[in-house]
Write a protein that holds these residues in place. Structure first.
Motif, PDB file in Angstrom:
ATOM      1  N   SER A  36     -20.014  46.906 -20.159  1.00 28.12           N
ATOM      2  CA  SER A  36     -19.570  48.124 -19.492  1.00 28.12           C
ATOM      3  C   SER A  36     -18.121  47.989 -19.021  1.00 28.12           C
ATOM      4  O   SER A  36     -17.435  48.966 -18.784  1.00 28.12           O
ATOM      5  N   ILE A  37     -17.683  46.757 -18.879  1.00 33.91           N
ATOM      6  CA  ILE A  37     -16.335  46.489 -18.387  1.00 33.91           C
ATOM      7  C   ILE A  37     -15.336  46.422 -19.544  1.00 33.91           C
ATOM      8  O   ILE A  37     -14.133  46.533 -19.365  1.00 33.91           O
ATOM      9  N   LYS A  39     -14.086  48.275 -21.633  1.00 35.66           N
ATOM     10  CA  LYS A  39     -13.045  49.274 -21.914  1.00 35.66           C
ATOM     11  C   LYS A  39     -11.715  48.953 -21.232  1.00 35.66           C
ATOM     12  O   LYS A  39     -10.676  49.384 -21.715  1.00 35.66           O
ATOM     13  N   ILE A  40     -11.727  48.163 -20.156  1.00 36.84           N
ATOM     14  CA  ILE A  40     -10.416  47.869 -19.560  1.00 36.84           C
ATOM     15  C   ILE A  40      -9.626  46.883 -20.420  1.00 36.84           C
ATOM     16  O   ILE A  40      -8.415  46.795 -20.314  1.00 36.84           O
ATOM     17  N   LEU A  43      -6.961  48.605 -22.692  1.00 36.60           N
ATOM     18  CA  LEU A  43      -5.704  49.131 -22.164  1.00 36.60           C
ATOM     19  C   LEU A  43      -4.573  48.160 -22.481  1.00 36.60           C
ATOM     20  O   LEU A  43      -4.726  46.950 -22.336  1.00 36.60           O
ATOM     21  N   LEU A  45      -1.593  46.609 -21.233  1.00 36.59           N
ATOM     22  CA  LEU A  45      -0.936  46.428 -19.941  1.00 36.59           C
ATOM     23  C   LEU A  45      -0.022  45.204 -19.950  1.00 36.59           C
ATOM     24  O   LEU A  45       0.230  44.603 -18.907  1.00 36.59           O
ATOM     25  N   PRO A  50       0.432  42.096 -12.268  1.00 39.53           N
ATOM     26  CA  PRO A  50      -0.866  42.138 -11.579  1.00 39.53           C
ATOM     27  C   PRO A  50      -0.696  42.387 -10.087  1.00 39.53           C
ATOM     28  O   PRO A  50       0.360  42.097  -9.518  1.00 39.53           O
ATOM     29  N   THR A  51      -1.716  42.947  -9.455  1.00 38.91           N
ATOM     30  CA  THR A  51      -1.720  43.136  -7.995  1.00 38.91           C
ATOM     31  C   THR A  51      -2.799  42.258  -7.369  1.00 38.91           C
ATOM     32  O   THR A  51      -3.961  42.335  -7.761  1.00 38.91           O
TER      33      THR A  51
ATOM     34  N   TYR B 303     -10.935  53.722 -14.879  1.00 37.59           N
ATOM     35  CA  TYR B 303     -11.061  52.279 -15.080  1.00 37.59           C
ATOM     36  C   TYR B 303     -11.288  51.529 -13.772  1.00 37.59           C
ATOM     37  O   TYR B 303     -11.368  50.312 -13.756  1.00 37.59           O
ATOM     38  N   GLU B 306     -14.639  49.475 -13.298  1.00 36.46           N
ATOM     39  CA  GLU B 306     -14.643  48.279 -14.137  1.00 36.46           C
ATOM     40  C   GLU B 306     -13.752  47.203 -13.526  1.00 36.46           C
ATOM     41  O   GLU B 306     -14.114  46.025 -13.474  1.00 36.46           O
ATOM     42  N   ALA B 307     -12.556  47.608 -13.087  1.00 35.32           N
ATOM     43  CA  ALA B 307     -11.637  46.634 -12.471  1.00 35.32           C
ATOM     44  C   ALA B 307     -12.258  46.072 -11.200  1.00 35.32           C
ATOM     45  O   ALA B 307     -12.206  44.861 -10.942  1.00 35.32           O
ATOM     46  N   TYR B 309     -15.430  45.750 -10.498  1.00 36.36           N
ATOM     47  CA  TYR B 309     -16.548  44.844 -10.766  1.00 36.36           C
ATOM     48  C   TYR B 309     -16.117  43.561 -11.493  1.00 36.36           C
ATOM     49  O   TYR B 309     -16.960  42.783 -11.921  1.00 36.36           O
ATOM     50  N   ILE B 310     -14.821  43.361 -11.633  1.00 35.38           N
ATOM     51  CA  ILE B 310     -14.309  42.028 -11.976  1.00 35.38           C
ATOM     52  C   ILE B 310     -13.676  41.393 -10.731  1.00 35.38           C
ATOM     53  O   ILE B 310     -13.974  40.264 -10.365  1.00 35.38           O
ATOM     54  N   TYR B 372     -10.261  39.091 -18.437  1.00 32.94           N
ATOM     55  CA  TYR B 372     -10.965  39.857 -17.413  1.00 32.94           C
ATOM     56  C   TYR B 372     -10.176  39.951 -16.108  1.00 32.94           C
ATOM     57  O   TYR B 372      -9.695  41.000 -15.734  1.00 32.94           O
ATOM     58  N   GLN B 375      -6.426  41.044 -16.323  1.00 31.53           N
ATOM     59  CA  GLN B 375      -6.377  42.437 -16.799  1.00 31.53           C
ATOM     60  C   GLN B 375      -6.794  43.391 -15.671  1.00 31.53           C
ATOM     61  O   GLN B 375      -6.175  44.440 -15.473  1.00 31.53           O
ATOM     62  N   ALA B 376      -7.831  43.028 -14.933  1.00 36.08           N
ATOM     63  CA  ALA B 376      -8.295  43.884 -13.831  1.00 36.08           C
ATOM     64  C   ALA B 376      -7.219  44.009 -12.753  1.00 36.08           C
ATOM     65  O   ALA B 376      -7.029  45.075 -12.167  1.00 36.08           O
ATOM     66  N   GLN B 377      -6.507  42.932 -12.503  1.00 37.76           N
ATOM     67  CA  GLN B 377      -5.417  42.989 -11.507  1.00 37.76           C
ATOM     68  C   GLN B 377      -4.291  43.914 -11.973  1.00 37.76           C
ATOM     69  O   GLN B 377      -3.598  44.523 -11.157  1.00 37.76           O
ATOM     70  N   VAL B 379      -4.841  46.580 -13.969  1.00 33.21           N
ATOM     71  CA  VAL B 379      -5.397  47.927 -13.783  1.00 33.21           C
ATOM     72  C   VAL B 379      -5.201  48.347 -12.327  1.00 33.21           C
ATOM     73  O   VAL B 379      -4.882  49.497 -12.026  1.00 33.21           O
ATOM     74  N   ARG B 380      -5.351  47.394 -11.441  1.00 37.13           N
ATOM     75  CA  ARG B 380      -5.155  47.676 -10.012  1.00 37.13           C
ATOM     76  C   ARG B 380      -3.744  48.194  -9.762  1.00 37.13           C
ATOM     77  O   ARG B 380      -3.539  49.149  -9.000  1.00 37.13           O
ATOM     78  N   LEU B 431      -9.220  49.742  -4.162  1.00 34.22           N
ATOM     79  CA  LEU B 431      -8.285  48.940  -4.957  1.00 34.22           C
ATOM     80  C   LEU B 431      -6.849  49.194  -4.522  1.00 34.22           C
ATOM     81  O   LEU B 431      -6.016  48.292  -4.528  1.00 34.22           O
TER      82      LEU B 431
END
Lengths: 93, 482
Positions: A36-37, A39-40, A43, A45, A50-51, B303, B306-307, B309-310, B372, B375-377, B379-380, B431
């Protein structure tokens, strides 16, 4: 699907005991969540920084001055196995 | 005395200030209410009736000399993730069943020397969940319908406030855990700007996301309680060194000329029709009250879940490493330290905590970190940019708080993904670290619907003013249930 071997490996990194039932269940559940994750990951990027902190604070410092802390006896009071004013652990293997 | 139960916290505070009621009488009323309804609701892991009475007596004594803050006289429920000196703090987990903290969380210490705490409220284990079913101490039930969940993870605090077991409560919000239960129980829940309230003494879940927030009967109570707990703290390096404004001063100023944007991505078919309807109606009422209402896009909101939940599980896997059977909490004896760690954590953590530790450890492990976590950071960052763009055109963003009204106990316990979807409207603000408040907007299927208002960093005075106007327009009458 995440294999049982992978589940065991990750659990061992986390120092987390799991029952055989939990190991069997966990592979499927983690795979479903990761799917489910997915899809990110699509992207693009590459150029985005990063933040880690939403206010962008970094290296917050205060003067390094001695302050009163918890008395040793009090600090040890919640410990499951205090011995001779110290936190005791089983043999390091 | 029963009519005290119908007062807001500020209303009770005024009565006590006027000498019409004592703090002790208020504490007695709260204790009696807990006795009356908590067998059904299970709002509390640990009720503290004697502590409440003892402290009430001392606050009454101090009242004679003056210098007592208006909030200190009002009994409060405290989520069991906030450390309370001398009072067991379990985090809803077996691993902390016998843990008694050595100090009060800074938020509580700011509230007063002796907060009149009616009890430590129930929660999903380590604040991971959206229903309060992941508690080692049994689920909490929704005061509106005992067969339904109160939301989570601050479900005990939400149920306590909705039921009148005390006049207000502290909750914590990592990805909606104040706002969603507030929505499902028909009360007001505020997640302040990240860093506005010190996290010292809050047992960490997601350190870059965790916020302590007021759960109250109305927006004025929310402003009053934020005033009580906010502030910079040298013991929390992530707390914000930003002046604390007067949150009550402009509260009744209305929304004339305020620019309000309804978030397109949070009004789609993932949200129940009845919830969207209430949200649109509240936006319409703000327009009628003089606000300029339009639509706004947060493209990366799609997104955000998803971000989240990582990032949140990654932080969990690190934060929960401290529960290792050495300094506090459960220890399962074993031959060798590693086996002791494994057995202690196996016995002490529940299913969702284990799942998140595993997910986070996986996402941070070698070979997956970039795919993971990193990438999530990123998206943040995109979500923060979306908010910045939106706030260049609007003062306040509006959306539903939760995609549905309260669901039945057991309905989602076998499907973690369905449970996670409860957070879709709440996680973008988490976030981005921006403040967000849920107010009761009305009913759908006879159950309360929460409407969320979001503002830019540190704009709580404006956000509270808008929420106050929205609450007045929605005309949702609070009364304790059941």
């Amino acid at each position: 699907m995440i294999s049982e071997e992978q589940v065991r490996h990750v659990a061992s990194l986390a120092r987390l005991g799991l029952t055989e039932d939990e190991i069997r269940e966990m592979g499927g559940q983690l795979a479903a969540i990761l799917d489910s994750i997915e899809k990110i990951r699509q992207l693009d990027l590459a150029d985005t920084p990063p933040t880690a902190n939403p206010l962008n604070l970094s290296n917050v410092l205060r003067p390094d001055e001695p302050r009163p802390g918890l008395p040793r006896e009090e600090a040890l009071s919640p410990a499951p196995d205090p011995v001779d004013d110290l936190f005791a652990v089983p043999r390091i293997d | 005395m029963d009519d005290l139960l119908n007062l807001t916290a500020h209303g009770l505070s005024e009565k006590i200030e006027a000498g019409e009621v004592s703090v002790r009488e208020a504490a007695e009323v709260a204790n009696a209410r807990v006795e009356e309804v908590d067998g059904d609701l299970n709002s509390f892991v640990t009720p503290t009736p004697e502590l409440a009475l003892e402290r009430a007596r001392r606050v009454d004594e101090r009242l004679r000399n003056g210098g007592v803050k208006p909030w200190e006289v009002v009994p409060i429920a405290v989520k069991d993730v906030l450390s309370t000196r001398g009072v067991r703090t379990t985090c809803g987990s077996k691993i902390l069943e016998h843990f008694t903290p050595l100090y009060d969380a800074s938020a509580l210490a700011n509230f007063g020397e002796e907060p009149v705490v009616v009890g430590k409220s129930n929660m999903d284990e380590f604040a991971m969940g959206s229903s309060t079913e992941n508690s080692a101490y049994g689920p909490t039930r929704n005061p509106w319908d005992l067969n339904r969940v109160p939301g989570g993870s601050s479900g005990g605090s939400a149920a306590a406030v909705a039921a009148g077991e005390g006049w207000w409560a502290l909750g914590t919000d990592t990805g909606g855990s104040v706002r969603q239960p507030a929505a499902l129980c028909g009360i007001v829940g505020l997640k302040p700007t990240y860093g506005r309230v010190s996290r010292y003494g809050l047992i960490s879940f997601g350190s870059s996301l965790d916020c302590i927030g007021p759960m109250t009967r109305d927006v004025k109570d929310s402003a009053l309680l934020l005033q009580a707990i906010a502030g910079h703290d040298p013991r929390d390096s992530t707390s914000a060194n930003v002046e604390i404004p007067d949150y009550l001063a402009g509260l009744e100023g209305g929304v004339e000329g305020l620019r309000v944007g309804v978030v397109t991505e949070l009004m789609d078919e993932r949200i129940d029709a009845g919830v969207r309807e209430v949200t649109s109606r509240v936006a319409g009422e703000l327009e009628a009250a003089g606000a300029e209402v339009g639509e706004v896009s947060l493209p990366h909101a799609y997104y955000a879940l998803e971000a989240y939940y990582i990032i949140a599980p990654a932080e969990v896997s690190s934060n929960l490493a401290r529960f290792d059977g050495v300094r506090y909490g459960l220890r399962v004896q074993a031959d060798g330290v590693h086996e002791m760690y494994r057995k202690t954590r196996e016995a002490g953590f529940g299913a969702e905590a284990k799942r998140r530790i595993m997910l986070g450890t996986y996402a941070l492990s070698s070979g997956y970190y970039d795919a993971y976590y990193a990438q999530a950071q990123k998206v943040r960052t995109k979500i923060i940019e979306d908010f910045r763009e939106a706030f260049s055109r609007y003062d306040v963003l509006v959306s539903p708080t939760s995609p549905s009204v309260a669901f039945e106990i057991g309905a989602k316990t076998d499907d973690p993904l369905a449970m996670y979807l409860q957070d879709i409207c709440a996680v973008p603000a988490s976030l981005a670290g921006v403040p967000a408040i849920s107010i009761p907007g009305g009913l759908s299927d006879s159950l309360p619907v929460g409407v969320q208002l979001m503002g830019d960093h540190f704009t709580e005075p404006m956000l509270l003013r808008a929420a106050r106007a929205a609450e007045r327009a929605a005309d949702f009458e609070f009364s304790p249930r059941p």
